[in-house]
Structures are given as C-alpha cells and as structure tokens.
Scaffold this motif. Structure first.
Motif, PDB file in Angstrom:
ATOM      1  N   GLY A 199     -37.976  82.093  45.092  1.00  0.00           N
ATOM      2  CA  GLY A 199     -37.408  83.302  45.014  1.00  0.00           C
ATOM      3  C   GLY A 199     -38.256  84.689  45.367  1.00  0.00           C
ATOM      4  O   GLY A 199     -39.145  84.139  46.150  1.00  0.00           O
TER       5      GLY A 199
ATOM      6  N   HIS B  14     -29.132  80.360  60.440  1.00  0.00           N
ATOM      7  CA  HIS B  14     -29.173  81.337  59.151  1.00  0.00           C
ATOM      8  C   HIS B  14     -30.109  82.226  58.939  1.00  0.00           C
ATOM      9  O   HIS B  14     -31.319  82.179  59.610  1.00  0.00           O
TER      10      HIS B  14
ATOM     11  N   THR C  16     -40.843  83.571  52.526  1.00  0.00           N
ATOM     12  CA  THR C  16     -39.931  82.754  53.464  1.00  0.00           C
ATOM     13  C   THR C  16     -39.963  82.504  54.769  1.00  0.00           C
ATOM     14  O   THR C  16     -39.633  81.452  55.189  1.00  0.00           O
TER      15      THR C  16
ATOM     16  N   ASP D 194     -35.449  86.236  50.339  1.00  0.00           N
ATOM     17  CA  ASP D 194     -36.198  85.850  49.140  1.00  0.00           C
ATOM     18  C   ASP D 194     -36.095  84.386  48.837  1.00  0.00           C
ATOM     19  O   ASP D 194     -35.656  83.823  48.040  1.00  0.00           O
ATOM     20  N   CYS D 195     -36.236  83.702  49.828  1.00  0.00           N
ATOM     21  CA  CYS D 195     -36.430  82.077  50.102  1.00  0.00           C
ATOM     22  C   CYS D 195     -34.978  81.580  49.866  1.00  0.00           C
ATOM     23  O   CYS D 195     -34.951  80.230  49.740  1.00  0.00           O
ATOM     24  N   ASP D 196     -33.699  82.237  49.751  1.00  0.00           N
ATOM     25  CA  ASP D 196     -32.707  81.670  49.799  1.00  0.00           C
ATOM     26  C   ASP D 196     -31.695  82.154  51.060  1.00  0.00           C
ATOM     27  O   ASP D 196     -32.120  83.185  51.604  1.00  0.00           O
ATOM     28  N   GLU D 197     -30.936  81.321  51.763  1.00  0.00           N
ATOM     29  CA  GLU D 197     -29.904  82.051  52.473  1.00  0.00           C
ATOM     30  C   GLU D 197     -29.277  83.225  52.005  1.00  0.00           C
ATOM     31  O   GLU D 197     -29.055  83.325  50.741  1.00  0.00           O
TER      32      GLU D 197
ATOM     33  N   ARG E  35     -23.837  77.616  50.639  1.00  0.00           N
ATOM     34  CA  ARG E  35     -24.837  78.577  50.646  1.00  0.00           C
ATOM     35  C   ARG E  35     -26.211  77.645  50.479  1.00  0.00           C
ATOM     36  O   ARG E  35     -26.104  76.887  49.382  1.00  0.00           O
ATOM     37  N   ILE E  36     -27.153  77.959  51.179  1.00  0.00           N
ATOM     38  CA  ILE E  36     -28.561  77.011  51.209  1.00  0.00           C
ATOM     39  C   ILE E  36     -29.279  78.013  50.351  1.00  0.00           C
ATOM     40  O   ILE E  36     -29.594  79.227  50.346  1.00  0.00           O
ATOM     41  N   THR E  37     -29.774  77.218  49.270  1.00  0.00           N
ATOM     42  CA  THR E  37     -30.559  77.663  48.196  1.00  0.00           C
ATOM     43  C   THR E  37     -31.848  77.137  47.861  1.00  0.00           C
ATOM     44  O   THR E  37     -31.927  75.645  48.225  1.00  0.00           O
ATOM     45  N   THR E  38     -32.873  77.407  47.607  1.00  0.00           N
ATOM     46  CA  THR E  38     -34.068  76.669  47.153  1.00  0.00           C
ATOM     47  C   THR E  38     -34.555  77.019  45.748  1.00  0.00           C
ATOM     48  O   THR E  38     -34.258  77.948  45.080  1.00  0.00           O
TER      49      THR E  38
ATOM     50  N   PHE F 165     -32.278  84.166  55.896  1.00  0.00           N
ATOM     51  CA  PHE F 165     -32.775  84.150  54.697  1.00  0.00           C
ATOM     52  C   PHE F 165     -33.290  85.501  54.109  1.00  0.00           C
ATOM     53  O   PHE F 165     -33.860  86.168  54.932  1.00  0.00           O
TER      54      PHE F 165
END
Length: 311
Positions: free
Chosen positions: A10, A270, A254, A274-277, A4-7, A272
C-alpha cells in the motif's frame, strides 16, 4: 469488466518491501533519471536484488556519485551510468544503440514539472518533449532489446496531475493556446498513461508489458520550478484525495513493484497508485484515473502522432 488488480502492499510500503525475496540476478535494467529522487531508490532496489542497472541521466557527474552510493549500499558492482537528455533525440538514439543485449526492465522515470514555457530545438514544448516524446523514442529504440528478453517490463512514471488535462491533440505544443505550466505537465502525464495502454496492445504478444503509475506526493528535485507557496496552494485546493508526503523509498515502491514483482507477471496497460490498480477518478477528487487516460482510441492516436514526431 475485469477484476481490479490489488497487491498486499500500500501507500506506506517501500521499494525494498515490494521485492523482498525476489531474485533479479541476470536481469538488465535501465532507469531514466536514476540519479535523483525516486529514481535513485528505484535503481537501488533493483540492484539490491541482483539486477545489472544502468542509470540513464543528464548529469553524469551526479550519476556517478549515485552509482557509487548504490554499489556501496547493495554490494552490487553492476551499476553503471549513461548519458541521456530526453529533450535531444540524438542523445536518446545514442543510448538506444549503445548495446544489443537483452533488456528486461525499463523504468521511464525521468521528467520535468511545471516549467516556464520552453521549447526544444525542434519547437516542441519542453514538458511534452521530455516526459513523453523522449521516453517514447527511447522505448521504441530499445524495442529489439526488450524483445530479446523474452518477458520484459516497461514502467511509465505518470502522476495524478494527469487529471489536469487530456492530451490536447489540436495544439499539443501550445502554439495557439495560452501556456499554463500545470496543464502542460498534466497533458504529458496523460500521455505517459496512454503510452502504456497502446504499447501493451502492440507488444504483449512479444512478452513486453507496459504499465503506468502515480508515485504519490514526494518532495524531490522534480519540484525545482515550483515555489513552496505554490505547493501549499495546490495542496490546499486539492480536495478529497490529498495524501501525506511519502518518503522517496515509499515513492519508488509502485515503480519497483511494476518493474520486478512476480505478482504482476503478464499484466499490462494499467495505471497504478499506492501499489494497486487505480480506481476510476471521481469528480472533485485527486486520486484515481481519468477515463480519457485509458481511452484506446486516444492511445492509438497519440502513438501515431509520436511516431511522426520522433522519426
């Protein structure tokens, strides 16, 4: 299964925070619906970091006011306005043909929500026509410019409302089934996600990557057809996953992350939030992504339907 892609960002991150330190000088961007709501803050963040930004809007008077405000707050004078009515294919084509310069960023942000039953001149249900078909025609029309950029990004602003409905291929335009505003809106938002899946499959070889997103709950003009009582009812019945209202700066985060952050180079297809996948949706919750919205067969089918509709 891919990771999973996260940054580092949030739900409370702002559009400015997610591109802090990023230099967009020399990049060209188009933001649809850039004169209201999160579109304004999306355009502002891109302009603040040096991008040349076109606000593609239906109301050009409001667009000019917004452009003046963005120029004043960012110091970037390369902010212009172009007319765009997504429900009118002639308007869409006119914008697509307005320039042949490379286009690095396209944010498909404009939309309508939960409208009464309305049809475009060619009989399409308004929400599907505006939110999906208009943006499909615009993006495919801009494809030569996106290819010229040598690494373009397209952002498709969807919604957690996609959980309300898949694309009902047997009756997309509510010609036989009873019209329900939220189902129609949800279907159009599912289409936004499916578009990102198939567009990335088709175009990633040209360096074009397309992602979709849920911006969060933000009070904007998008809810003009929804009463306060209806919003309260929907929020009370939302179940697990209800979040607090975001500011417009947080709501745009996002979108801006997907449009410009180097953290997402070569990432596409993908969804997304809240800035995550997003994680897979769990029954009874209002967050995550529905499996039907990422289904490659549905994405390919929608593409064919869309091509046949807008040609």
């Amino acid at each position: 299964m891919t990771e999973r892609i996260t940054t580092p960002f949030g739900a409370e991150s702002t559009a400015e925070q997610v591109v802090h330190g990023v230099d967009l000088t020399g990049k060209r961007a188009v933001v649809t619906g850039g004169a209201s709501g999160i579109g304004v803050e999306t355009a502002r963040a891109l302009a603040a970091h040096g991008a040349e930004v076109v606000l593609a809007v239906r109301d050009t008077t409001a667009g000019e006011r917004t452009a003046e405000d963005i120029v004043a707050t960012t110091g970037n004078k390369q902010v212009t306005v172009a007319h765009l009515d997504l429900a009118d294919l002639a308007s869409v084509r006119a914008l697509a043909e307005q320039s042949d310069e490379p286009l690095h960023i396209l944010v498909n942000n404009a939309g309508v929500m939960a409208t009464p039953l309305r049809r475009t001149g060619n009989g399409w249900e308004l929400q599907f026509a505006t939110n999906h078909l208009g943006h499909f025609a615009l993006t495919t029309g801009l494809l030569p410019r996106l290819r010229k950029a040598g690494g373009a990004r397209v952002v498709s602003v969807a919604s957690s409302a996609h959980l309300r409905s898949p694309v009902v291929f047997d009756d997309i335009h509510f010609e036989r089934r009873e019209y329900e505003p939220w189902s129609a809106y949800g279907q159009s938002k599912t289409a936004n996600i499916l578009f990102a899946v198939e567009a990335t499959r088709r175009w990633s070889g040209d360096g074009i990557f397309v992602n979709s997103l849920h911006p969060g709950s933000i009070r904007t003009g998008l809810q003009r057809h929804v009463t306060d009582e209806e919003i309260a009812r929907l929020r009370a019945s939302a179940g697990v996953g209800l979040t607090e209202w975001k500011t417009v700066e947080q709501g745009a985060a996002t979108s801006v992350l997907l449009a410009a952050s180097p953290l997402l180079d070569h990432v596409g297809g993908h969804y997304f939030e809240d800035c995550d996948e997003a994680l897979p949706n769990q029954p009874g919750t209002r967050f995550g992504v529905a499996a039907y919205a990422l289904d490659p067969e549905a994405a390919a089918r929608l593409w064919d339907v869309s091509v046949a509709s807008v040609r």
